[in-house]
Scaffold this active site. Structure first.
Site, PDB file in Angstrom:
ATOM      1  N   HIS A 187       0.796  -1.223   0.000  1.00 11.45           N
ATOM      2  CA  HIS A 187       0.000   0.000   0.000  1.00 11.45           C
ATOM      3  C   HIS A 187       0.829   1.273   0.000  1.00 11.45           C
ATOM      4  O   HIS A 187       0.386   2.297  -0.483  1.00 11.45           O
ATOM      5  CB  HIS A 187      -0.969  -0.019   1.182  1.00 11.45           C
ATOM      6  CG  HIS A 187      -2.196  -0.789   0.859  1.00 11.45           C
ATOM      7  ND1 HIS A 187      -2.819  -1.632   1.731  1.00 11.45           N
ATOM      8  CD2 HIS A 187      -2.912  -0.856  -0.280  1.00 11.45           C
ATOM      9  CE1 HIS A 187      -3.865  -2.169   1.143  1.00 11.45           C
ATOM     10  NE2 HIS A 187      -3.943  -1.715  -0.074  1.00 11.45           N
ATOM     11  N   ASP A 453       1.584  -5.859 -32.711  1.00 11.49           N
ATOM     12  CA  ASP A 453       1.520  -7.181 -33.326  1.00 11.49           C
ATOM     13  C   ASP A 453       1.333  -7.089 -34.832  1.00 11.49           C
ATOM     14  O   ASP A 453       1.875  -7.908 -35.579  1.00 11.49           O
ATOM     15  CB  ASP A 453       0.388  -8.005 -32.695  1.00 11.49           C
ATOM     16  CG  ASP A 453       0.857  -8.659 -31.404  1.00 11.49           C
ATOM     17  OD1 ASP A 453       1.979  -9.195 -31.388  1.00 11.49           O
ATOM     18  OD2 ASP A 453       0.127  -8.606 -30.399  1.00 11.49           O
ATOM     19  N   CYS A 500      -4.367   1.324 -30.829  1.00 10.24           N
ATOM     20  CA  CYS A 500      -3.958   1.237 -29.424  1.00 10.24           C
ATOM     21  C   CYS A 500      -2.534   0.694 -29.263  1.00 10.24           C
ATOM     22  O   CYS A 500      -2.061   0.530 -28.151  1.00 10.24           O
ATOM     23  CB  CYS A 500      -4.951   0.402 -28.615  1.00 10.24           C
ATOM     24  SG  CYS A 500      -4.996  -1.314 -29.120  1.00 10.24           S
TER      25      CYS A 500
HETATM   26  C1  PEP Z   1      -0.641  -4.480 -30.014  1.00 11.26           C
HETATM   27  O1  PEP Z   1      -0.339  -5.613 -30.397  1.00 11.26           O
HETATM   28  O2  PEP Z   1      -0.389  -3.454 -30.645  1.00 11.26           O
HETATM   29  C2  PEP Z   1      -1.322  -4.297 -28.715  1.00 11.26           C
HETATM   30  C3  PEP Z   1      -1.794  -3.128 -28.339  1.00 11.26           C
HETATM   31  O3  PEP Z   1      -1.407  -5.376 -27.902  1.00 11.26           O
HETATM   32  P1  PEP Z   1      -0.186  -5.943 -27.013  1.00 11.26           P
HETATM   33  O4  PEP Z   1       0.950  -4.974 -27.123  1.00 11.26           O
HETATM   34  O5  PEP Z   1      -0.708  -6.093 -25.639  1.00 11.26           O
HETATM   35  O6  PEP Z   1       0.085  -7.247 -27.709  1.00 11.26           O
HETATM   36 MG    MG Z   2      -1.193  -7.351 -29.465  1.00  5.33          MG
END
Ligand code: PEP
Ligand code: MG
Length: 552
Positions: A187, A453, A500
């Site tokens: 904590h 990825d 993302c």
């Molecule tokens: C990605 O592959 O771009 C992604 C956001 O997922 P991770 O990095 O968790 O594989």
């Molecule tokens: Mg990924």
């Protein structure tokens, strides 16, 4: 110059004079009393005072640092009246005639040791809370307020610091925190993060008496501690501090401002998070939502699966804390670089191309069902989107959606509330998904492009392999063309498209993404405001055709 290495648990560089924290209750009197009834009454009065103090403190902390920090102190309120602790104290006073101070310390220590011996890391951590609460009751027995004063602006060093001690320290004087003990999930670390104070734990040598009063720099990102740095190191650390100061400045001017380009194109700038612990960072950096909650972090670092209740609590916490924003939770993305022993996955020759993410969930329906139940239950507390990772084929999405329907049906039958506005989306992170995005768009509400990825699979470059260097070009036209294709297909079918992966925070590509019409960029919380700034400086109409033609 002396340098030490600990574990950074709350980010930022802080510098100042090193001050040692001396716990108020290190030595308690230990005497035998004559009037045992009176001593028991003294204890009960002090216990009630401690409960009241903690209540007042919880309210103060709620105003300063939010509900999470306050909840901790409310938990301490309950612990102060814990029946095991109370019974232990009563036995020591009534049977041995021990004075209340020593009885509280002894009973608290015994209970803390019982917790410390447990396997569950969460319960283990409660050991420190019990010691903290016992110390507070002793302080009340001595008529103390339980508040420690600091001599001026300092970097505080301590063996360990109880959370209630941490929150009471004057935030304006506490520049940074270093402990010899502690743990990242403890904590104290959580409180430091919540309060935004750089902190390093596990720095065993920091309590060397010769260091007290010396100038020290701590880096809460790397865990490095430098005492009396040489001029070159000092310059480096000061530069990092200056960058942080600028970031804080940016924060002030861009807080609450829309992420809209000069020519009026809006983009949502959201955050990638790993769990409820990141909510304060989302708020501080003005994230407009959570574009990626990597749920697998709830499964990592454990001996066994997190059950439905554990997951529900974590999802609910995030959704309720950010109930005005959309939260996209990604279903378990385990495998490849993220392995967990208890899943008992067979060893694979090429794990990145093996059983990972949605593939595991579809093959283990119970695992998938538990997670989806927790997510749907949490949907009653905010605005939820569920996202499936590593999709390559349409049938995978259909099968995953069938499981979602099944879970909703079950919850309805059980009379458990959930939202009927949960959005369903997929990560587009395989070339197959990008190429098939026109068809996939007909199955879901949103796409989120995982460029980490997508780059790895498009360029056939292992994302873990640093030696690939120039062969792994993250700006490769093949990747950018796929992103453009996904955006076009998404919009043709009225599906929102987000990015993302790490590329979303790459400011040299912001104009290109805006030109493609990307609806949302989801980045780590600290990247939100620099990205918002970049968006607000861009005129997309002026550069759209040139940027898109460059990809042809
Ligand atoms: C990605 O592959 O771009 C992604 C956001 O997922 P991770 O990095 O968790 O594989
Ligand atoms: Mg990924």
């Amino acid at each position: 110059m002396i340098s030490m290495q600990g574990t950074g648990v709350s980010p930022g560089v802080a510098s100042g004079t090193l001050h040692f924290y001396h716990a108020a209750n290190a030595d308690v009197r230990r005497i035998v009393v004559f009037d045992r009834d009176a001593e028991w009454e003294r204890f009960l009065t002090a216990q009630a005072a401690a409960v009241e103090q903690l209540g007042v403190l919880a309210e103060e902390v709620r105003q300063k640092s939010g509900d999470d920090a306050a909840a901790l102190l409310e938990g301490h309120q309950l612990l102060a009246e814990d029946p095991d602790l109370t019974d232990g104290v009563e036995a020591l006073i009534r049977e041995q005639g021990l004075c209340a101070e020593a009885a509280v310390m002894d009973a608290g220590k015994a209970l803390a040791e019982e917790f410390a011996a447990l396997d569950d890391p969460y319960l283990k951590e409660r050991s420190a809370d019990i010691k903290d609460v016992s110390g507070r009751i002793v302080s009340c027995l001595n008529g103390g307020s339980g508040t420690a004063a600091l001599p001026g602006p300092v970097i505080l060093a301590a063996e360990d610091l109880a959370p209630s001690e941490t929150v009471q320290l004057d935030k304006d004087l506490l520049l940074g925190l270093v402990t010899a003990g502690g743990s990242a999930s403890g904590h104290t670390a959580i409180m430091a993060r919540t309060m935004g104070i750089p902190a390093v734990i596990g720095a065993a040598d920091i309590l060397d008496p010769a260091l007290e009063g010396k100038e020290v720099f701590i880096d809460g990102d790397t865990g490095t501690i430098i005492v009396e740095p040489d001029p070159e190191t000092r310059a480096e650390l000061l530069t990092k501090q200056e960058e942080q100061r600028k970031h804080a400045q940016l924060l002030k001017t861009l807080q609450g401002q829309p992420s809209v380009t000069l020519d009026g194109q809006a983009v949502r700038v959201c955050c990638n998070i790993a769990g409820p612990q990141d909510v304060p960072a989302v708020l501080e950096n003005d994230g407009e939502g959570v574009g990626l909650f990597r749920s697998e972090f709830l499964y990592l670092g454990r001996e066994d699966y997190p059950d439905e209740e554990t997951q529900f609590e974590a999802y609910r916490e995030v959704l309720s804390a950010l109930s005005d924003r959309e939260i996209i939770i990604r279903t378990l993305d385990i495998g490849a670089d993220k392995q967990i022993g208890y899943l008992d996955l067979p060893k694979e020759e090429n794990p990145a191309l093996g059983k990972r993410a949605l593939r595991i969930c579809l093959d283990r329906p119970e695992l998938f069902r538990t997670q989806l139940r927790a997510m749907y239950r949490a949907s009653a507390y905010g605005r939820l989107g569920i996202m499936f990772p590593m999709v390559a084929s349409e049938w995978e999405v259909r099968e995953a959606c069938v499981m979602c329907e099944k879970v909703q049906h079950e919850l309805k039958e059980e009379g458990i509330p959930f939202s009927d506005e949960v959005k369903i989306g997929i990560m587009v992170e395989t070339p197959a998904a990008a190429v098939m995005s026109d068809r996939l768009a007909q199955l879901v509400d949103f796409f989120s492009i995982g460029t980490n990825d997508l780059t790895q699979y498009t360029l056939a470059c292992d994302r873990q392999n640093r030696s690939l260097g120039r062969f792994c070009d993250t700006h490769h036209p093949a990747v950018l063309r796929l992103i453009r294709l996904v955006a076009e297909n998404a919009h043709r079918h009225g599906v929102l498209v987000s990015i993302c992966g790490e590329l979303a925070a790459d400011l040299s590509l912001t104009e290109t993404f805006l030109a493609m019409g990307i609806d949302e960029l989801s980045v780590s919380p600290r990247s939100v405001l620099p990205l918002r700034q970049k968006v607000r400086e861009t005129d997309v109409s002026a550069c759209r055709s040139a940027l898109l033609e460059a990809l042809d």
